[in-house]
Design a protein around this motif. Structure first.
Motif, PDB file in Angstrom:
ATOM      1  N   ALA A  46       7.736  67.514   6.608  1.00  0.00           N
ATOM      2  CA  ALA A  46       6.297  67.735   6.421  1.00  0.00           C
ATOM      3  C   ALA A  46       5.998  69.232   6.388  1.00  0.00           C
ATOM      4  O   ALA A  46       5.212  69.710   5.562  1.00  0.00           O
ATOM      5  CB  ALA A  46       5.500  67.050   7.533  1.00  0.00           C
ATOM      6  N   GLU A  47       6.634  69.989   7.289  1.00  0.00           N
ATOM      7  CA  GLU A  47       6.427  71.435   7.304  1.00  0.00           C
ATOM      8  C   GLU A  47       7.006  72.075   6.047  1.00  0.00           C
ATOM      9  O   GLU A  47       6.402  72.978   5.454  1.00  0.00           O
ATOM     10  CB  GLU A  47       7.056  72.052   8.549  1.00  0.00           C
ATOM     11  N   PHE A  48       8.159  71.591   5.594  1.00  0.00           N
ATOM     12  CA  PHE A  48       8.780  72.086   4.368  1.00  0.00           C
ATOM     13  C   PHE A  48       7.844  71.871   3.176  1.00  0.00           C
ATOM     14  O   PHE A  48       7.652  72.768   2.348  1.00  0.00           O
ATOM     15  CB  PHE A  48      10.117  71.367   4.147  1.00  0.00           C
ATOM     16  N   GLU A  49       7.246  70.699   3.090  1.00  0.00           N
ATOM     17  CA  GLU A  49       6.307  70.392   2.008  1.00  0.00           C
ATOM     18  C   GLU A  49       5.096  71.330   2.040  1.00  0.00           C
ATOM     19  O   GLU A  49       4.659  71.842   1.009  1.00  0.00           O
ATOM     20  CB  GLU A  49       5.841  68.939   2.113  1.00  0.00           C
ATOM     21  N   THR A  50       4.568  71.585   3.223  1.00  0.00           N
ATOM     22  CA  THR A  50       3.437  72.507   3.363  1.00  0.00           C
ATOM     23  C   THR A  50       3.828  73.904   2.895  1.00  0.00           C
ATOM     24  O   THR A  50       3.065  74.566   2.179  1.00  0.00           O
ATOM     25  CB  THR A  50       2.957  72.553   4.827  1.00  0.00           C
ATOM     26  N   ASN A  51       5.018  74.370   3.268  1.00  0.00           N
ATOM     27  CA  ASN A  51       5.476  75.700   2.857  1.00  0.00           C
ATOM     28  C   ASN A  51       5.675  75.780   1.343  1.00  0.00           C
ATOM     29  O   ASN A  51       5.346  76.794   0.728  1.00  0.00           O
ATOM     30  CB  ASN A  51       6.762  76.085   3.592  1.00  0.00           C
ATOM     31  N   LEU A  52       6.206  74.702   0.738  1.00  0.00           N
ATOM     32  CA  LEU A  52       6.363  74.686  -0.718  1.00  0.00           C
ATOM     33  C   LEU A  52       5.001  74.766  -1.407  1.00  0.00           C
ATOM     34  O   LEU A  52       4.839  75.477  -2.402  1.00  0.00           O
ATOM     35  CB  LEU A  52       7.084  73.405  -1.171  1.00  0.00           C
ATOM     36  N   ARG A  53       4.032  74.053  -0.876  1.00  0.00           N
ATOM     37  CA  ARG A  53       2.684  74.066  -1.448  1.00  0.00           C
ATOM     38  C   ARG A  53       2.103  75.481  -1.392  1.00  0.00           C
ATOM     39  O   ARG A  53       1.501  75.960  -2.350  1.00  0.00           O
ATOM     40  CB  ARG A  53       1.790  73.081  -0.692  1.00  0.00           C
ATOM     41  N   LYS A  54       2.299  76.161  -0.265  1.00  0.00           N
ATOM     42  CA  LYS A  54       1.802  77.535  -0.129  1.00  0.00           C
ATOM     43  C   LYS A  54       2.491  78.472  -1.128  1.00  0.00           C
ATOM     44  O   LYS A  54       1.854  79.345  -1.715  1.00  0.00           O
ATOM     45  CB  LYS A  54       2.026  78.048   1.299  1.00  0.00           C
ATOM     46  N   GLU A  55       3.804  78.292  -1.317  1.00  0.00           N
ATOM     47  CA  GLU A  55       4.540  79.128  -2.268  1.00  0.00           C
ATOM     48  C   GLU A  55       4.039  78.900  -3.688  1.00  0.00           C
ATOM     49  O   GLU A  55       3.864  79.848  -4.455  1.00  0.00           O
ATOM     50  CB  GLU A  55       6.040  78.844  -2.191  1.00  0.00           C
ATOM     51  N   ARG A  56       3.808  77.638  -4.063  1.00  0.00           N
ATOM     52  CA  ARG A  56       3.294  77.333  -5.401  1.00  0.00           C
ATOM     53  C   ARG A  56       1.905  77.934  -5.590  1.00  0.00           C
ATOM     54  O   ARG A  56       1.586  78.462  -6.655  1.00  0.00           O
ATOM     55  CB  ARG A  56       3.258  75.820  -5.641  1.00  0.00           C
ATOM     56  N   GLN A  57       1.076  77.849  -4.550  1.00  0.00           N
ATOM     57  CA  GLN A  57      -0.266  78.418  -4.631  1.00  0.00           C
ATOM     58  C   GLN A  57      -0.178  79.932  -4.818  1.00  0.00           C
ATOM     59  O   GLN A  57      -0.880  80.506  -5.660  1.00  0.00           O
ATOM     60  CB  GLN A  57      -1.059  78.080  -3.372  1.00  0.00           C
ATOM     61  N   ALA A  58       0.673  80.603  -4.040  1.00  0.00           N
ATOM     62  CA  ALA A  58       0.818  82.058  -4.150  1.00  0.00           C
ATOM     63  C   ALA A  58       1.332  82.444  -5.535  1.00  0.00           C
ATOM     64  O   ALA A  58       0.866  83.423  -6.128  1.00  0.00           O
ATOM     65  CB  ALA A  58       1.760  82.583  -3.065  1.00  0.00           C
ATOM     66  N   ALA A  59       2.274  81.670  -6.084  1.00  0.00           N
ATOM     67  CA  ALA A  59       2.799  81.945  -7.422  1.00  0.00           C
ATOM     68  C   ALA A  59       1.695  81.776  -8.465  1.00  0.00           C
ATOM     69  O   ALA A  59       1.577  82.586  -9.407  1.00  0.00           O
ATOM     70  CB  ALA A  59       3.975  81.031  -7.735  1.00  0.00           C
ATOM     71  N   GLY A  60       0.881  80.754  -8.321  1.00  0.00           N
ATOM     72  CA  GLY A  60      -0.228  80.529  -9.249  1.00  0.00           C
ATOM     73  C   GLY A  60      -1.246  81.645  -9.191  1.00  0.00           C
ATOM     74  O   GLY A  60      -1.757  82.103 -10.227  1.00  0.00           O
ATOM     75  N   ILE A  61      -1.556  82.121  -7.998  1.00  0.00           N
ATOM     76  CA  ILE A  61      -2.506  83.226  -7.837  1.00  0.00           C
ATOM     77  C   ILE A  61      -1.942  84.501  -8.457  1.00  0.00           C
ATOM     78  O   ILE A  61      -2.637  85.223  -9.165  1.00  0.00           O
ATOM     79  CB  ILE A  61      -2.867  83.432  -6.347  1.00  0.00           C
ATOM     80  N   ALA A  62      -0.647  84.764  -8.211  1.00  0.00           N
ATOM     81  CA  ALA A  62      -0.019  85.965  -8.776  1.00  0.00           C
ATOM     82  C   ALA A  62      -0.050  85.917 -10.298  1.00  0.00           C
ATOM     83  O   ALA A  62      -0.352  86.930 -10.955  1.00  0.00           O
ATOM     84  CB  ALA A  62       1.423  86.089  -8.280  1.00  0.00           C
ATOM     85  N   LYS A  63       0.226  84.771 -10.877  1.00  0.00           N
ATOM     86  CA  LYS A  63       0.192  84.613 -12.339  1.00  0.00           C
ATOM     87  C   LYS A  63      -1.222  84.833 -12.857  1.00  0.00           C
ATOM     88  O   LYS A  63      -1.430  85.553 -13.847  1.00  0.00           O
ATOM     89  CB  LYS A  63       0.699  83.235 -12.735  1.00  0.00           C
ATOM     90  N   ALA A  64      -2.207  84.225 -12.201  1.00  0.00           N
ATOM     91  CA  ALA A  64      -3.597  84.379 -12.634  1.00  0.00           C
ATOM     92  C   ALA A  64      -4.043  85.836 -12.526  1.00  0.00           C
ATOM     93  O   ALA A  64      -4.760  86.331 -13.394  1.00  0.00           O
ATOM     94  CB  ALA A  64      -4.506  83.474 -11.806  1.00  0.00           C
ATOM     95  N   LYS A  65      -3.602  86.534 -11.479  1.00  0.00           N
ATOM     96  CA  LYS A  65      -3.947  87.958 -11.325  1.00  0.00           C
ATOM     97  C   LYS A  65      -3.341  88.776 -12.454  1.00  0.00           C
ATOM     98  O   LYS A  65      -3.997  89.663 -13.017  1.00  0.00           O
ATOM     99  CB  LYS A  65      -3.457  88.493  -9.980  1.00  0.00           C
TER     100      LYS A  65
END
Length: 188
Positions: free
Chosen positions: A115-134
């Motif tokens: 469950a913690e691994f899944e949460t961390n993956l979600r955060k990484e995907r979100q950060a990657a999406g934000i970096a791309k959008a920036k």
């Protein structure tokens, strides 16, 4: 033995009916408590904390799914330890886990890690999406509080209001007000 059940949803527009129905099938006599709070941590979840406080030896805390109780391994192990210290147990209906057994405790710990691994993956995907959008100029981040609200708060402070009250009246965060007051002081 008393069966306490905990149902949680994250937002006010969500309902706990599905969770309650599943719990009632297994434990019709359960004392069900509901909470509408984020599950990101146990902080601010008064209903859960109250249940952990009143649960006693031989009692059981029942939840429908693991993510209704905890979203990270630290919170999960803290909750399980608090229950164990009181001689109580935890049952997660969806995964058929009961910490009253050795295999149930081991399986729960494995699920917590995933469950913690899944949460961390979600955060990484979100950060990657934000970096791309920036990089494409499509993301500007959180917008600053409207300047007129900040100005209103500053005027209220100058009129004798406390910073907390002024920020509240103006509809901004007190940290925003402190930050702006510091900027003004630094400019002088």
């Amino acid at each position: 033995m008393t069966i306490f059940a905990y149902c949680r949803v994250s937002t006010l527009d969500q309902e706990t009916a599905i969770q309650e129905e599943a719990i009632r099938k297994s434990y019709p006599q359960a004392k069900i408590r509901h909470e509408k709070k984020s599950g990101a941590s146990t902080q601010g979840r008064e209903v859960l904390l109250l249940l952990l406080d009143v649960i006693a030896e031989g009692d059981k805390l029942v939840v429908w799914k693991l993510d209704r109780l905890a979203r990270n391994l630290h919170d999960l192990t803290t909750i399980v330890k608090a229950l164990e210290d009181k001689g109580a147990s935890l049952e997660i209906l969806d995964q058929r886990i009961d910490t009253g057994t050795a295999s149930g405790r081991a399986f729960l710990q494995m699920l917590g890690v995933f469950a913690e691994f899944e949460t961390n993956l979600r955060k990484e995907r979100q950060a990657a999406g934000i970096a791309k959008a920036k990089s494409e100029g499509r993301y500007t981040g959180r917008q600053p509080a409207a300047q007129y609200k900040v100005t209103k708060a500053i005027r209220l402070v100058e009129a004798g209001y406390s910073k907390q009250k002024a920020a509240s009246e103006a509809g901004i965060g007190v940290a925003t007000l402190y930050r702006r007051l510091k900027e003004i002081a630094d400019d002088k």
